[in-house]
Design an enzyme around this catalytic site. Structure first.
Site, PDB file in Angstrom:
ATOM      1  N   HIS A 355       0.811  -1.091  -0.039  1.00  0.00           N
ATOM      2  CA  HIS A 355       0.087   0.001  -0.062  1.00  0.00           C
ATOM      3  C   HIS A 355       0.724   1.254   0.071  1.00  0.00           C
ATOM      4  O   HIS A 355       0.687   2.225  -0.856  1.00  0.00           O
ATOM      5  CB  HIS A 355      -0.929   0.068   1.140  1.00  0.00           C
ATOM      6  CG  HIS A 355      -2.157  -0.982   1.223  1.00  0.00           C
ATOM      7  ND1 HIS A 355      -3.030  -0.973   0.572  1.00  0.00           N
ATOM      8  CD2 HIS A 355      -2.363  -2.106   2.138  1.00  0.00           C
ATOM      9  CE1 HIS A 355      -3.869  -1.797   0.559  1.00  0.00           C
ATOM     10  NE2 HIS A 355      -3.536  -2.538   1.755  1.00  0.00           N
ATOM     11  N   GLU A 379      -4.825  -3.564  -2.845  1.00  0.00           N
ATOM     12  CA  GLU A 379      -4.755  -4.802  -2.124  1.00  0.00           C
ATOM     13  C   GLU A 379      -3.654  -5.904  -2.630  1.00  0.00           C
ATOM     14  O   GLU A 379      -3.170  -6.702  -1.811  1.00  0.00           O
ATOM     15  CB  GLU A 379      -5.963  -5.502  -1.712  1.00  0.00           C
ATOM     16  CG  GLU A 379      -7.046  -4.784  -1.028  1.00  0.00           C
ATOM     17  CD  GLU A 379      -6.445  -3.777   0.182  1.00  0.00           C
ATOM     18  OE1 GLU A 379      -6.861  -2.797   0.814  1.00  0.00           O
ATOM     19  OE2 GLU A 379      -5.516  -4.641   0.905  1.00  0.00           O
ATOM     20  N   HIS A 487     -13.777  -5.488   8.984  1.00  0.00           N
ATOM     21  CA  HIS A 487     -14.163  -4.735   8.009  1.00  0.00           C
ATOM     22  C   HIS A 487     -15.601  -4.514   8.070  1.00  0.00           C
ATOM     23  O   HIS A 487     -16.035  -3.401   7.468  1.00  0.00           O
ATOM     24  CB  HIS A 487     -13.917  -5.464   6.695  1.00  0.00           C
ATOM     25  CG  HIS A 487     -12.297  -5.697   6.690  1.00  0.00           C
ATOM     26  ND1 HIS A 487     -11.752  -6.608   7.229  1.00  0.00           N
ATOM     27  CD2 HIS A 487     -11.434  -5.097   5.743  1.00  0.00           C
ATOM     28  CE1 HIS A 487     -10.373  -6.527   7.129  1.00  0.00           C
ATOM     29  NE2 HIS A 487     -10.234  -5.751   6.110  1.00  0.00           N
TER      30      HIS A 487
HETATM   31  C1  LIG Z   1      -4.064  -6.549   6.225  1.00  0.00           C
HETATM   32  C2  LIG Z   1      -5.266  -6.064   6.113  1.00  0.00           C
HETATM   33  C3  LIG Z   1      -5.215  -4.500   5.867  1.00  0.00           C
HETATM   34 SE1  LIG Z   1      -5.767  -3.855   4.353  1.00  0.00          SE
HETATM   35  C4  LIG Z   1      -6.461  -6.862   5.703  1.00  0.00           C
HETATM   36  O1  LIG Z   1      -7.821  -6.325   6.336  1.00  0.00           O
HETATM   37  N1  LIG Z   1      -6.562  -7.956   4.906  1.00  0.00           N
HETATM   38  C5  LIG Z   1      -5.576  -8.718   4.192  1.00  0.00           C
HETATM   39  C6  LIG Z   1      -6.004  -9.664   3.584  1.00  0.00           C
HETATM   40  C7  LIG Z   1      -7.451  -9.795   4.043  1.00  0.00           C
HETATM   41  C8  LIG Z   1      -7.659  -8.741   4.840  1.00  0.00           C
HETATM   42  C9  LIG Z   1      -8.082  -9.074   6.273  1.00  0.00           C
HETATM   43  O2  LIG Z   1      -7.353  -9.194   7.362  1.00  0.00           O
HETATM   44  O3  LIG Z   1      -9.396  -9.479   6.306  1.00  0.00           O
HETATM   45 ZN   LIG Z   2      -4.658  -4.201   2.418  1.00  0.00          ZN
END
Ligand SMILES: C=C(C[SeH])C(=O)N1CCC[C@H]1C(=O)O
Ligand SMILES: [Zn+2]
Length: 601
Positions: A355, A379, A487
């Site tokens: 990033h 990503e 998320h």
């Molecule tokens: C490492 C991060 C920050 Se953009 C993330 O949320 N990821 C990276 C891969 C999938 C997702 C998760 O942890 O759910």
């Molecule tokens: Zn990320």
């Protein structure tokens, strides 16, 4: 009314761009301060800066839409106006905006502060998700302890935000409608500028599901051998608490008792990282060195001064979920990660550094273009490099894997390759259905197809259909399990990761070709682009575009293709797919899974 000329539009936009950088910088700093130290004071400061930023964007937008940008000649000026004409949540009234910002902040605070009691010692109740609970899910092989952790985390995170989330959905949809979108699902999908985007994603899943089912069947077999037929039914969905991860989204943590060839060297470098005294700082320096070897940018000195690379020990509450930050001034870039010294976090460090590299490569672009070609691109960057770093060849080159003499003979090498591809597949293939269903659920919610009275069982219906997993205990609408995932409560879309996990193999293949790593039919999974300036320059020329062009143009720079295509992913895992099919055939394993009845539908 006055008709504004294109020349006047240029002047207006340049002034707007200079001003937005200042508001963006102040807003990012206030958000950073809150996420790094969750206090009421920092929340108030964040809400104030957020409101000021939203007011500026709304006032500017009133001006901007007076320009006939649809009829401009200059394509770049037209694109700047097009992208800037979507106001997003700033279209809400001041009160609604502040309410939404408060709701999301509160949900992030609840999630970040959530603690559970230990299974072994019910008086020890200070276990955070990072690092304690994550570590327990990695190492525990006690299915009752795993069930306890699984249930308690959800009771202390998701369940607590059920009411708040309903208001979040209402406000997000209200904002979307103010932007002339039907709902927030449509607004989020606008990022991809692709009419049939959902159909394309669905087609990719159809293409990849057979590989997933083979991996699922093999993993379920070995979980059954370990935990018994009662706990793991031969033809059932896999119980979600046994897969080494709180959301069963990656299964790399359980590789040790199901390696295809246990007597062969495994590629888990965590023990060597610890033995060699790796620190979080060294992990990020290692990643920086890989980017520099590609003729890409080193981190500015301020990155090392201002980033938070390990969890502070002063007892503060903070958002530990890893993140990369751009402060909109083409200088200040940071990472915040509660890093633990292990292979998983070394991959995450590369992910976050990807990033930051994007931030550095597009910093000359106007603010509105300082984004990924689409969110999936952002990503994918770090993960592409991690595909090279993860190869046994590279791990041996940096001393994290011992030279193994036995690799000499063909059979040993073939078996070691299957082990390697299997460990990568547990993180890359296992992840796909989870990433898809995360936004399938939210699209249904924003579109009103799923109403609050069946939020939870709809999630479990999707989890059974796509991941082929089920909860370890009965669930009901009293629970709200999807919100036990960062998320969901942090208002971060997720289909970007599904896109990333497909296109990163397309990028890997394109860069490997540029690096001359695919000559004489060399297999894609052995490619390591380390020190290839050809590959690095190609990657850099894509990153420098930011969102100045539609994403097919950016994709074409590296791959020559203009569409998402799962062929590179299938090519990478081909030896493993053949092996899994043969192995599941040999053991007569049932492919797929029967229905589950753990959430009253
Ligand atoms: C490492 C991060 C920050 Se953009 C993330 O949320 N990821 C990276 C891969 C999938 C997702 C998760 O942890 O759910
Ligand atoms: Zn990320």
């Amino acid at each position: 009314p006055k008709v504004y000329s294109e020349e006047e539009a240029v002047t207006f936009y340049n002034n707007f761009n200079e001003q937005i950088k200042v508001y963006c910088n102040r807003n990012s700093l206030a958000r950073w301060n809150y996420d790094s130290n969750i206090t009421d004071f920092n929340l108030q400061r964040k809400l104030e800066e957020g409101a000021a930023f939203a007011k500026f964007k709304k006032d500017s937008w009133q001006e901007l839409i007076k320009y006939p940008w649809k009829y401009f000649n200059d394509p770049e000026l037209k694109r700047k106006f097009k992208l800037s004409s979507v106001l997003g949540t700033a279209a809400l009234s001041e009160d609604d905006f502040k309410r939404l910002d408060t709701i999301i902040s509160d949900m992030k605070s609840t999630y970040s502060k959530a603690k559970i009691c230990s299974f072994q010692d019910s008086t020890k109740c200070d276990l955070n998700l990072e690092p304690e609970i994550t570590e327990l899910l990695k190492v525990s092989r006690n299915h009752e302890e795993l069930r306890h952790i699984w249930i308690e985390w959800r009771r202390n995170s998701g369940e607590k935000v059920k009411e708040t989330y309903k208001e979040y959905v209402t406000l997000k949809n209200k904002a979307a409608k103010l932007n002339d979108y039907a709902d927030n699902a449509a607004l989020w999908l606008g990022n991809y500028e692709t009419e049939d985007f959902r159909d394309q994603i669905s087609a990719l899943w159809v293409q990849l599901k057979p590989l997933y089912q083979q991996l699922h069947a093999y993993v379920r077999r070995h979980l059954r051998l370990k935990y018994g037929e009662e706990v793991v039914k031969a033809k059932g969905p896999i119980p979600a608490h046994l897969l080494g991860n709180m959301w069963a989204q990656t299964w790399g943590n359980i590789v040790d008792f199901m390696l295809p060839y246990p007597e062969r060297q495994s590629t888990d470098v965590t023990p060597n990282m610890i033995k060699q005294g790796y620190t979080p700082l060294k992990m990020f320096k290692l990643s920086e060195e890989f980017f520099v070897s590609l003729n890409l940018s080193a981190m500015p000195e301020s990155f090392w001064e201002k980033s938070i690379l390990e969890k502070p020990t002063d007892g503060r509450d903070m958002v530990c979920h890893a993140s990369a930050w751009d402060f909109c001034d083409s200088m200040d870039v940071r990472i915040k990660q509660c890093t633990v010294v292990n292979q998983k976090d070394l991959n995450t460090a590369h992910h976050e550094m990807g990033h930051v590299q994007y931030f550095l490569q597009y910093k000359h672009q106007p603010n509105i273009f300082q984004r990924g070609a689409n969110s999936g691109f952002h990503e994918a960057v770090g993960d592409v490099l991690a595909l090279s770093v993860s190869t046994p060849k590279h791990l041996r080159a940096i001393g994290l894997l011992e030279e193994s003499a036995s690799e000499a003979d063909k059979d040993a090498e073939r078996e070691a390759t299957i082990n390697y591809l299997f460990s990568i597949a547990l993180n890359k293939i296992a992840f796909l259905p989870f990433a898809y269903q995360m936004d399938l659920w939210r699209w249904d919610v924003f579109e009103g197809k799923t109403t609050p009275e069946n939020y939870n069982c709809h999630w479990w219906r999707l989890a059974e259909q796509f991941q082929g997993i089920e909860p370890p205990v009965d669930r009901s609408e009293e629970d709200f399990d999807v919100a036990s995932k960062y998320h969901i409560i942090a208002d971060v879309p997720y289909i970007r990761y599904f896109v990333s996990f497909v296109i990163q193999f397309q990028f890997h293949k394109g860069l490997c070709q540029a690096a001359g790593q695919l000559e004489n039919n060399a297999p894609l999974h052995e490619c390591d682009i380390y020190k290839s300036t050809k590959a690095g320059n190609l990657l850099g020329s894509m990153l420098q575009l930011g969102q100045s062009k539609p994403w097919p143009d950016a994709m074409e720079v590296i791959t020559g293709q203009r569409n998402m295509d799962a062929s590179a992913l299938r090519e990478y895992f081909a030896p493993l797919e053949d092996w899994l099919r043969a192995e599941n055939e040999r053991t007569g394993e049932f492919i797929g899974w029967e229905k589950s009845d753990k959430c009253e539908f």
